[in-house]
Motif scaffolding. Structure first.
Motif, mmCIF file in Angstrom:
data_model
loop_
_atom_site.group_PDB
_atom_site.id
_atom_site.type_symbol
_atom_site.label_atom_id
_atom_site.label_comp_id
_atom_site.label_asym_id
_atom_site.label_seq_id
_atom_site.Cartn_x
_atom_site.Cartn_y
_atom_site.Cartn_z
ATOM 1 N N ARG A 1 16.527 23.283 19.055
ATOM 2 C CA ARG A 1 15.994 24.539 18.559
ATOM 3 C C ARG A 1 14.591 24.338 18.026
ATOM 4 O O ARG A 1 13.675 25.299 18.122
ATOM 5 N N GLU A 2 14.411 23.260 17.557
ATOM 6 C CA GLU A 2 12.980 23.125 16.893
ATOM 7 C C GLU A 2 11.938 22.444 17.722
ATOM 8 O O GLU A 2 10.976 22.102 17.297
ATOM 9 N N GLU B 1 3.932 16.620 19.757
ATOM 10 C CA GLU B 1 4.584 17.675 20.289
ATOM 11 C C GLU B 1 6.011 17.263 20.668
ATOM 12 O O GLU B 1 6.209 16.006 21.110
ATOM 13 N N ARG C 1 9.639 28.524 30.509
ATOM 14 C CA ARG C 1 9.131 27.684 29.476
ATOM 15 C C ARG C 1 8.826 28.430 28.092
ATOM 16 O O ARG C 1 8.595 29.684 28.359
ATOM 17 N N GLY C 2 8.785 27.622 26.978
ATOM 18 C CA GLY C 2 8.525 28.180 25.908
ATOM 19 C C GLY C 2 9.426 27.573 24.888
ATOM 20 O O GLY C 2 10.128 26.833 24.969
ATOM 21 N N SER C 3 9.343 28.478 23.618
ATOM 22 C CA SER C 3 9.957 27.977 22.338
ATOM 23 C C SER C 3 11.437 28.645 22.402
ATOM 24 O O SER C 3 11.722 29.363 23.407
ATOM 25 N N HIS C 4 12.211 28.264 21.590
ATOM 26 C CA HIS C 4 13.663 28.532 21.439
ATOM 27 C C HIS C 4 13.792 30.105 21.560
ATOM 28 O O HIS C 4 14.350 30.791 22.197
ATOM 29 N N GLU C 5 13.000 30.720 20.483
ATOM 30 C CA GLU C 5 12.895 31.998 20.186
ATOM 31 C C GLU C 5 12.301 32.874 21.557
ATOM 32 O O GLU C 5 12.964 33.839 21.754
ATOM 33 N N GLU C 6 11.366 32.156 21.890
ATOM 34 C CA GLU C 6 10.763 33.052 23.135
ATOM 35 C C GLU C 6 11.578 33.046 24.252
ATOM 36 O O GLU C 6 11.687 34.152 24.975
ATOM 37 N N ASP D 1 9.096 21.939 20.136
ATOM 38 C CA ASP D 1 7.541 22.834 20.419
ATOM 39 C C ASP D 1 7.781 23.582 21.735
ATOM 40 O O ASP D 1 7.000 24.842 21.922
ATOM 41 N N GLN D 2 8.276 22.902 22.633
ATOM 42 C CA GLN D 2 8.327 23.437 24.032
ATOM 43 C C GLN D 2 9.526 23.034 24.825
ATOM 44 O O GLN D 2 9.974 21.962 24.756
#
Length: 674
Positions: A629-630, A457, A645-650, A632-633
């Protein structure tokens, strides 16, 4: 903590005790041979030169017999045991002339010549003896039996000097070699200690001061072993030999000269009391000057850009002036208590000796013989040479002791032993469980932090300056240890893993990569024998360095000077990436690794990152949010805590802190998130 400097210096010397003992044995032999000179001179004077005044006896013609006016005479000390002696006669010296007296003398005393007769007076007694003045040829004939022994004694004396010179050479070579070996060991220990010291030590001490202890202070200690101790060893043995010889010559005179020893001890104590204080300041100022020079060289571009050259010179001059002041104080002390004081002590001793004994020794009723007085004066003259040598080394001794105290202070710092062996490669599953950490007591920069990074990750850490991003990396590498909570890799607490083993399977790429003096290839492999040339070239090619480095004349063997200052920031960064790839880590940390490169180089690096991150747990500290942006976290840190915390989109959908930071970097104006 008291460091027992003298005791520890001796412990270093004992590592080579065999060589030192052999050197001291050679020195003792050399001193004994050299100090035999005055004893030989005494025998030449008393037995073979002044011995002419011993009783002479008529004898038959033969060996060591001398003829005078038809009769044969032999000196009393030349007769064999039981050999028959005839009539006793004497040869007496009065002034510069010698006289033949055809009878024994009842006593000896002050001599005078009157009308060809010799008058001898002692106390109230006077005796007159008929005498015949000897011509030069007649006198030489009486001395002929002594010529051969005198020549042999001269040959013996020169032979002993040559013999002593060989032993002097041997002891000097062994002592100097041992001294250099001792200091070599000490420098190795100091440098090894540097590798063991906690990172925090270097946070609080400028690099120049650390370098000063490794170079200047150990060099001062080298002088202690090479010059000071060699001088003290030689001088003490020499003085001991002289005192033994003095007691052999005359016990009373020897006891009188022993008064020099307590004077010398008091001398050293008084000198050290003042010199120690001055030398501590001097060594500190040297360290400060080195620190400032190092800092000035590192920041020369800033100093010139902000026109601080004049101010920097004034600050340097203040330190330099302080150093000069205390050097002058030490110089005055040395001038007062070194050679001049030795000369005064020597002259007083000579005056006392000659006044008390010298006058009497020149008369027939002598307290001591002329040979003994000569030998005594010779030994006293020799005695003050080692005294002078030791006194002249007191300044170096004190400098070395102060320097040793500073070196041992560094060696006494709590360090971490370098663990041997290797750790089996781990998977790279990292977990922070309720971790809190403070650089200073109770000033926590990380507070109750918990997150997990699985094998393969990519975890990005973002946040404002001081939010705790770099502190997480410091804990993961165990540059510092967390105060609360646990950090595990593959379920194992990293504090139970030796630091060197833990770091075997980690790699880091810094914002400003550090390159060592060498070549591009050596900076990738760091001269690790397990990393082949093929592996080095593959790593460089995989990160896209081939295109950027192809303009260099020697390619991958292009020389790199300190910190890689002749290379561009992009080239340095690519070399740093290749280094990380060559070591094939399980955990990779990228500390703002793309923030100092241009857009074109960043594209090359971003392409290389995909290769670099495959199969590895990767932590990215980034200010450019477009580069993660890519991931995982993404962990958004705020004042030591995970705010989001989260992905870019989240995180973009949450429209919280991360969204706000991202929009600002895109040049968009937004309302501050509450």
């Amino acid at each position: 903590m008291k460091r027992h400097v003298g005791k520890r210096l001796v412990q270093y010397a004992l590592r080579f005790k065999k060589t030192i003992l052999i050197a001291l044995l050679l020195l003792t032999v050399a001193v004994a041979a050299e100090l035999s000179g005055p004893l030989i001179a005494k025998r030449m004077i008393d037995k073979h030169i002044l011995g002419i005044e011993n009783p002479w006896f008529e004898t038959d013609q033969g060996e060591e017999a001398v003829t005078y006016k038809g009769e044969w005479y032999k000196r009393s000390d030349h007769f064999a045991s039981g050999e028959e002696k005839g009539k006793e006669v004497r040869i007496l010296q009065v002034g510069r002339d010698y006289y033949f007296v055809d009878e024994p003398i009842p006593f000896d005393g002050e001599r005078t010549v009157e009308d060809g007769d010799i008058m001898i007076s002692k106390d109230s007694n006077t005796v007159t003896l008929e005498a015949e003045k000897l011509t030069n040829n007649e006198l030489i004939s009486f001395y002929k039996p002594e010529f051969e022994p005198l020549i042999w004694l001269i040959v013996l004396y020169f032979g002993l000097l040559i013999f002593a010179s060989f032993f002097e050479y041997g002891q000097g070579l062994l002592l100097q070699t041992s001294a250099n070996r001792i200091i070599q060991n000490m420098r190795t220990d100091v440098y090894a200690q540097i590798q063991r010291l906690h990172i925090n030590y270097f946070d609080n001490l400028p690099a120049g001061k650390v370098v000063s202890r490794i170079t200047n202070d150990t060099e001062a200690i080298r002088e202690l072993y090479v010059t000071v101790l060699a001088t003290f060893f030689t001088s003490i043995i020499y003085m001991t030999g002289i005192f033994v010889a003095l007691f052999f010559l005359d016990v009373k005179l020897a006891f009188i000269t022993l008064a020099i020893v307590p004077i010398l001890v008091i001398w050293v104590i008084v000198y050290r009391r003042f010199a120690s204080k001055y030398n501590k300041v001097i060594r500190t100022r040297i360290s400060d000057i080195n620190g400032m020079i190092n800092e000035s060289i590192q920041g020369i571009s800033i100093i010139r850009a902000f026109k601080r050259s004049s101010q920097t010179e004034k600050e340097f001059e203040t330190l330099n002036e302080s150093h000069f002041t205390y050097q002058n104080k030490l110089l005055n002390l040395n001038s007062l208590m070194s050679y001049n004081l030795v000369n005064i002590l020597r002259n007083i001793t000579f005056v006392a000796l000659i006044w008390y004994f010298g006058g009497a020794s020149l008369t027939a009723a002598s307290v001591v013989s002329l040979g003994v007085l000569y030998a005594f004066v010779d030994y006293l003259n020799r005695l003050f040479q080692p005294v002078t040598n030791m006194v002249n080394q007191l300044a170096n001794l004190e400098q070395a002791l102060v320097a040793a105290d500073r070196v041992f202070e560094l060696l006494d710092e709590k360090g971490e032993d370098v663990a041997d062996g290797e750790l089996k490669p781990y998977e790279g599953n990292v977990a922070f469980n309720n971790v809190s950490f403070a650089y200073k007591e109770e000033e926590y920069v990380l507070k109750d932090l918990s997150f997990t990074a699985k094998k393969g990750e990519t975890v990005a850490l973002v946040g404002h300056t001081g939010s705790g991003k770099s502190s997480i990396m410091n804990l993961l590498f165990r540059f510092y240890d967390n105060k609360k909570g646990t950090i595990t890799i593959d379920g194992k607490d990293i504090q139970s893993i030796p630091k060197q083993h833990l770091r075997q399977h980690m790699a880091i790429v810094l914002q400003d990569p550090f390159l060592f003096t060498g070549t591009i290839a050596s900076n990738v492999s760091l001269d690790d024998p397990s990393i082949s040339r093929e592996k080095v070239e593959k790593a460089l090619n995989d990160v896209g360095a081939e295109e950027l480095l192809k303009t260099l004349p020697k390619g991958y063997d292009e020389p790199v000077i300190e910190k890689g200052s002749t290379l561009s920031s992009g080239q340095r960064q690519l070399i740093s990436f290749a280094r990380a790839l060559a070591f094939d880590p399980a955990v990779l940390i990228l500390d703002e690794a793309t923030s100092n490169v241009d857009t074109e180089t960043e594209i090359v690096i971003q392409n290389a990152l995909d290769t670099l991150k495959k199969g590895r747990t990767t932590f990215i500290i980034a200010h450019r949010l477009s580069t993660i942006r890519e991931a995982d976290q993404i962990l958004v840190l705020h004042q030591g805590e995970i705010a989001e915390r989260g992905s870019h989109e989240e995180l973009m959908q949450k429209q919280g802190r991360y969204y706000q930071m991202y929009q600002l970097q895109q040049g968009k104006t937004i309302e501050r998130a509450v």
